[in-house]
Motif scaffolding. Structure first.
Motif, short mmCIF file in Angstrom:
data_model
loop_
_atom_site.label_atom_id
_atom_site.label_comp_id
_atom_site.label_asym_id
_atom_site.label_seq_id
_atom_site.Cartn_x
_atom_site.Cartn_y
_atom_site.Cartn_z
N ALA A 29 -29.17 9.16 -3.56
CA ALA A 29 -30.19 8.15 -3.26
C ALA A 29 -29.59 6.85 -2.73
O ALA A 29 -30.32 5.98 -2.25
N LEU A 30 -28.27 6.72 -2.82
CA LEU A 30 -27.63 5.48 -2.39
C LEU A 30 -27.40 5.49 -0.88
O LEU A 30 -26.49 6.13 -0.37
N THR A 31 -28.25 4.79 -0.17
CA THR A 31 -28.13 4.61 1.28
C THR A 31 -28.21 3.12 1.58
O THR A 31 -28.59 2.32 0.71
N ALA A 32 -27.86 2.76 2.79
CA ALA A 32 -27.96 1.35 3.18
C ALA A 32 -29.40 0.86 3.05
O ALA A 32 -29.66 -0.25 2.57
N ARG A 33 -30.34 1.70 3.45
CA ARG A 33 -31.75 1.31 3.39
C ARG A 33 -32.23 1.15 1.94
O ARG A 33 -32.90 0.17 1.61
N SER A 34 -31.87 2.12 1.08
CA SER A 34 -32.35 2.05 -0.31
C SER A 34 -31.73 0.86 -1.04
O SER A 34 -32.39 0.20 -1.85
N LEU A 35 -30.46 0.57 -0.75
CA LEU A 35 -29.81 -0.57 -1.38
C LEU A 35 -30.41 -1.88 -0.87
O LEU A 35 -30.64 -2.81 -1.65
N ALA A 36 -30.68 -1.93 0.42
CA ALA A 36 -31.31 -3.13 0.99
C ALA A 36 -32.68 -3.37 0.38
O ALA A 36 -33.05 -4.50 0.05
N GLU A 37 -33.44 -2.29 0.19
CA GLU A 37 -34.77 -2.41 -0.41
C GLU A 37 -34.66 -2.90 -1.86
O GLU A 37 -35.46 -3.72 -2.32
N ALA A 38 -33.66 -2.39 -2.58
CA ALA A 38 -33.47 -2.81 -3.97
C ALA A 38 -33.13 -4.30 -4.05
O ALA A 38 -33.51 -4.98 -5.01
N LEU A 39 -32.43 -4.79 -3.04
CA LEU A 39 -32.02 -6.20 -3.01
C LEU A 39 -33.07 -7.09 -2.36
O LEU A 39 -32.98 -8.32 -2.43
N GLY A 40 -34.05 -6.47 -1.69
CA GLY A 40 -35.07 -7.24 -1.00
C GLY A 40 -34.54 -7.90 0.26
O GLY A 40 -34.88 -9.05 0.57
N THR A 41 -33.69 -7.19 0.99
CA THR A 41 -33.09 -7.75 2.19
C THR A 41 -33.00 -6.67 3.26
O THR A 41 -33.48 -5.55 3.08
#
Length: 207
Positions: free
Chosen positions: A27-39
């Motif tokens: 589940a760790l992708t650039a998009r999912s991490l960005a969404e988790a950070l709100g950026t």
């Protein structure tokens, strides 16, 4: 000049670790991490350079958390037994991180096991009066038992409670320690298996 990051690298690693804890490494992708950070994904790549680097950082963070469990085990009255119980507790508490460290098929488990063996060698030699070679054999055999229970725990197929697991580890520990100390050639693997088992099934219990 590189853009100023809104988040520190430590904050991004924490967010990535939390994501993997909840949903697994896949589940760790650039998009999912960005969404988790709100950026957007730009700060993610600015920080890590690539998602492979982000995954390496997450694995390092997971290893640090695992070492905390092992340290708690070493602080118990019987350090090696405590380490075994804490190893299984880590699998129960952090199944996704356990998969990352020990069940991901990348060959990294070998290094993790070597590190763990080195950590427990000293208490094994001191408490059980074993040589370093005997301690390493004891650890290997007991780790296979502990890892099996942990893997069953992660998969949701372990039907044993803490008390039963404690009894299982104690039983195997006694058996392996007794074999090391009382069966000539056990450590080197040169003992006569047939003779040992023949004696076991014909001797009367000592209790």
């Amino acid at each position: 000049m590189a853009p100023r990051l809104k988040f520190t690298k430590e904050q991004m690693i924490t967010a990535a670790l939390d994501l993997v804890r909840r949903e697994g490494t896949a589940a760790l992708t650039a998009r999912s991490l960005a969404e988790a950070l709100g950026t957007s994904t730009q700060p993610v790549f600015t920080c890590f350079g690539s998602m492979d680097e982000a995954k390496r950082e997450v694995k390092t963070a997971a290893q640090s958390l695992f070492r905390e469990y092992i340290k708690n085990g070493l602080d118990s009255d019987v350090p090696f037994f405590g380490v075994g119980m804490q190893y299984i507790a880590f699998a129960k508490d952090e199944p996704q991180l356990y998969r990352l460290l020990f069940l991901n098929g990348d060959g990294g488990i070998s290094d993790a096991v070597k590190e763990l063996g080195a950590i427990v060698r000293e208490p094994l030699t001191r408490i059980y009066s074993l040589t370093a070679e005997e301690a390493d054999l004891f650890f290997r055999d007991m780790w296979l038992v502990v890892h099996s229970i942990a893997a069953l725990t992660v998969s949701g197929d372990c039907g044993y409670g803490e008390k039963e697991i404690s009894g299982i580890l104690t039983g195997f520990s006694v058996a392996v320690c007794k074999a090391i100390k009382e069966v000539p050639g056990f450590v080197s693997g040169t003992f006569d298996r047939n003779a040992v088992f023949a004696r076991l099934i014909t001797e009367s219990p000592a209790y």
